[in-house]
Enzyme design. Sequence first.
Site, PDB file in Angstrom:
ATOM      1  N   SER A 106       0.798  -1.221   0.000  1.00  0.00           N
ATOM      2  CA  SER A 106       0.000   0.000   0.000  1.00  0.00           C
ATOM      3  C   SER A 106       0.836   1.277   0.000  1.00  0.00           C
ATOM      4  O   SER A 106       0.329   2.351  -0.329  1.00  0.00           O
ATOM      5  CB  SER A 106      -0.952   0.018   1.200  1.00  0.00           C
ATOM      6  OG  SER A 106      -0.235  -0.088   2.412  1.00  0.00           O
TER       7      SER A 106
ATOM      8  N   ASP B  15      -2.252   8.897   7.320  1.00  0.00           N
ATOM      9  CA  ASP B  15      -3.287   8.151   8.043  1.00  0.00           C
ATOM     10  C   ASP B  15      -2.629   7.296   9.114  1.00  0.00           C
ATOM     11  O   ASP B  15      -1.520   7.595   9.553  1.00  0.00           O
ATOM     12  CB  ASP B  15      -4.158   7.345   7.060  1.00  0.00           C
ATOM     13  CG  ASP B  15      -3.377   6.261   6.305  1.00  0.00           C
ATOM     14  OD1 ASP B  15      -2.217   5.974   6.678  1.00  0.00           O
ATOM     15  OD2 ASP B  15      -3.936   5.690   5.345  1.00  0.00           O
TER      16      ASP B  15
ATOM     17  N   HIS C 289       0.297   5.247   6.696  1.00  0.00           N
ATOM     18  CA  HIS C 289       1.001   5.680   5.487  1.00  0.00           C
ATOM     19  C   HIS C 289       1.490   7.117   5.572  1.00  0.00           C
ATOM     20  O   HIS C 289       0.791   7.979   6.106  1.00  0.00           O
ATOM     21  CB  HIS C 289       0.077   5.533   4.269  1.00  0.00           C
ATOM     22  CG  HIS C 289      -0.500   4.167   4.137  1.00  0.00           C
ATOM     23  ND1 HIS C 289      -1.774   3.844   4.583  1.00  0.00           N
ATOM     24  CD2 HIS C 289       0.034   3.027   3.641  1.00  0.00           C
ATOM     25  CE1 HIS C 289      -2.000   2.552   4.349  1.00  0.00           C
ATOM     26  NE2 HIS C 289      -0.923   2.036   3.781  1.00  0.00           N
TER      27      HIS C 289
END
Length: 372
Positions: A46, A336, A339
């Site tokens: 991600s 977040d 990340h």
Amino acid sequence: MAGIMGRAAMRWLQAAALALLVVLAAAAVVARGEPQVPCYFVFGDSLVDNGNNNDIASLARANYPPYGIDFAGGATGRFSNGLTTVDAISRLLGFDDYIPAYAGASGDQLLTGVNFASAAAGIRDETGQQLGQRISFGGQLQNYQAAVQQLVSILGDEDTAASHLSQCIFTVGMGSNDYLNNYFMPAVYSTSQQYTPEQYADVLLGQYSQQLRTLYSYGARKVALMGVGQVGCSPNELAQRSPDGATCVPEINAAIDIFNRKLVALVDQFNSALPGAHFTYINVYGIFEDILRSPGSHGLTVTNRGCCGVGRNNGQVTCLPFQTPCANRNEYLFWDAFHPTEAANILVGRRAYSAALASDVHPVDLRTLAQL
């Protein structure tokens, strides 16, 4: 006589003007800058996924606002407010456009490279399974093998495709989820009961080594391995495990440090054993450590909270659809619960491309790798 001289002077002026145009055109090409390599291929999770999970049955998706709030294309599936590290790297390598997600790429785009990364993916196939579908590194390699077959068809034969691929940059960033969404999630996975951190790193590296040899056997020669970052400093782990919400979780970072040290040794091993191979290690862990040591000098003021999230450290629940994020995003290290922000991604991308400290890379940065 004067007429002849006049015509000669005119021809000379025309030739000089033509030469000047050629020089100016060449200068314009240099100024615009052709990419330093013909193609760039991305593998990862991600941290660099840019849309491959958008249309699969996964909880690990970011194709909704406020993700992409600072990105021209909006919420594309990038797990950030804006650019990812590989977006920053692609710019620095001279590409006009960002490297597209494999899921939506055309055949022609394969020539300049695609991004195979998938959120929640790991080296181990079971990693991240509690989040639903994801494309593990093994699956990403299968997609790459299919892409290579397409390239052979486009370019005409295997030798031409091999020559083309040998000039490309490949970045591979795997391992974060093998800790975050496997080893340090004992309620779901048994690996922490089966292995000590040292043993687990060996098991991971054994599998990773075979996977990277597959990548090499399908034409990759200039390969940068992105080390695992300081997962124990993410808002989610701080929220769960840090007594003061600011001190990084030592047992997580210590386990990751073991993995990274073994990854450096693997780079050395590949460079000596694989003909024509140029592997390098990008010390993301060390770069983050340097940023955390003096965030202010890097333009950051908040390092232990997500810009968008819920609960302690804005990290207990990650950024929710249509949640209002912080306004001063360029001052936050984390976007977040897990990340980095665009600001942090650009810092890491710059140092991967052009090392600020000798410890940032081993043995070379991406700018040097492109020239090899």
